[in-house]
Scaffold this active site. Structure first.
Site, mmCIF file in Angstrom:
data_model
loop_
_atom_site.group_PDB
_atom_site.id
_atom_site.type_symbol
_atom_site.label_atom_id
_atom_site.label_comp_id
_atom_site.label_asym_id
_atom_site.label_seq_id
_atom_site.Cartn_x
_atom_site.Cartn_y
_atom_site.Cartn_z
ATOM 1 N N GLU A 285 44.271 41.726 10.654
ATOM 2 C CA GLU A 285 45.564 41.159 11.341
ATOM 3 C C GLU A 285 46.193 42.482 12.228
ATOM 4 O O GLU A 285 46.787 42.241 13.248
ATOM 5 C CB GLU A 285 46.494 40.759 10.277
ATOM 6 N N CYS B 231 43.523 46.555 8.243
ATOM 7 C CA CYS B 231 43.059 45.036 8.264
ATOM 8 C C CYS B 231 43.137 44.437 9.682
ATOM 9 O O CYS B 231 43.514 45.096 10.641
ATOM 10 C CB CYS B 231 44.598 44.490 7.575
ATOM 11 N N CYS C 134 50.803 44.014 6.910
ATOM 12 C CA CYS C 134 50.546 43.087 7.853
ATOM 13 C C CYS C 134 51.484 42.157 8.257
ATOM 14 O O CYS C 134 52.032 42.012 9.358
ATOM 15 C CB CYS C 134 49.125 42.342 7.731
ATOM 16 N N ASN D 170 38.622 43.837 9.897
ATOM 17 C CA ASN D 170 38.975 44.952 9.146
ATOM 18 C C ASN D 170 37.945 45.817 9.356
ATOM 19 O O ASN D 170 36.834 45.687 9.545
ATOM 20 C CB ASN D 170 39.376 44.510 7.679
ATOM 21 N N CYS E 148 48.211 40.614 3.924
ATOM 22 C CA CYS E 148 48.729 41.568 2.980
ATOM 23 C C CYS E 148 50.131 41.871 3.405
ATOM 24 O O CYS E 148 50.710 41.676 4.403
ATOM 25 C CB CYS E 148 48.036 42.815 2.876
ATOM 26 N N GLU F 223 36.929 49.523 7.478
ATOM 27 C CA GLU F 223 37.138 50.355 6.139
ATOM 28 C C GLU F 223 36.730 51.884 6.453
ATOM 29 O O GLU F 223 36.036 52.096 7.330
ATOM 30 C CB GLU F 223 36.441 49.510 4.817
HETATM 31 N N1 THU Z 1 42.261 43.059 4.459
HETATM 32 C C1 THU Z 1 42.515 42.449 5.630
HETATM 33 O O1 THU Z 1 41.575 42.850 6.539
HETATM 34 N N2 THU Z 1 43.535 41.811 5.709
HETATM 35 C C2 THU Z 1 44.656 41.489 4.865
HETATM 36 O O2 THU Z 1 45.662 41.009 5.097
HETATM 37 C C3 THU Z 1 44.309 41.978 3.360
HETATM 38 C C4 THU Z 1 43.208 42.861 3.280
HETATM 39 C C5 THU Z 1 40.946 43.747 4.211
HETATM 40 C C6 THU Z 1 41.347 45.280 4.121
HETATM 41 C C7 THU Z 1 39.872 45.465 3.339
HETATM 42 O O3 THU Z 1 38.992 45.967 4.250
HETATM 43 C C8 THU Z 1 39.717 44.366 2.695
HETATM 44 O O4 THU Z 1 40.216 43.444 3.157
HETATM 45 C C9 THU Z 1 39.866 44.301 1.186
HETATM 46 O O5 THU Z 1 41.121 44.566 0.623
#
Ligand code: THU
Length: 129
Positions: A54, A52, A88, A41, A85, A43
């Site tokens: 994935e 994300c 994804c 991930n 999520c 941000e």
């Molecule tokens: N996140 C992912 O990388 N994958 C997911 O399927 C759900 C959330 C990350 C996004 C963000 O950087 C952190 O998790 C918190 O939401």
């Protein structure tokens, strides 16, 4: 192979850029030809731009020429392990609903097919009706 995917997902998870949530995620995708592609991930200070793990791994797989996805391993630091999520799930669905999704936390793991995680999916077949 799935143990290799877990190792690769855990390794890339250490590169996560997650200064706002502190929630690190790693993903490793095995493509139809057996090749492995990873993502973490990333941000943003403009929070909504976050990508994300994935979807990052899926982009790497497609960029490398993958056209089929066999399985996805996701790693996090939480138990029970986190499911991907909705965004994804939807993007992964471009490559079929039969792929296996395995999520691994520090002390436990969970497995699904994408069809189980995304029932009644909106897909290209929907557009062709
Ligand atoms: N996140 C992912 O990388 N994958 C997911 O399927 C759900 C959330 C990350 C996004 C963000 O950087 C952190 O998790 C918190 O939401």
């Amino acid at each position: 192979m799935t143990d290799e995917l877990v190792r690769r997902a855990r390794a890339v998870m250490t590169h996560a850029h997650a200064p706002y949530s502190g929630f690190r995620v790693g993903a490793a995708i095995e493509a139809g030809d057996g090749s492995v592609h990873v993502g973490c991930n990333v941000e943003s200070a403009s929070y909504g731009l976050t990508i994300c793990a994935e979807r990052m791994a899926l982009g790497a797989a497609v960029a490398a020429g993958a056209t089929r996805i066999a399985r996805v391993v996701v790693t996090t630091d939480v138990d029970p392990p986190a499911a991907p999520c909705g965004a994804c799930r939807q993007l992964l669905a471009e490559f079929g609903l039969t792929m296996e999704i395995r999520s691994v936390g520090p002390g436990s793991e969970r497995r699904w097919t994408l069809a189980e995680l995304l029932p009644d999916a909106f897909t290209r077949e929907t557009l062709e009706r």
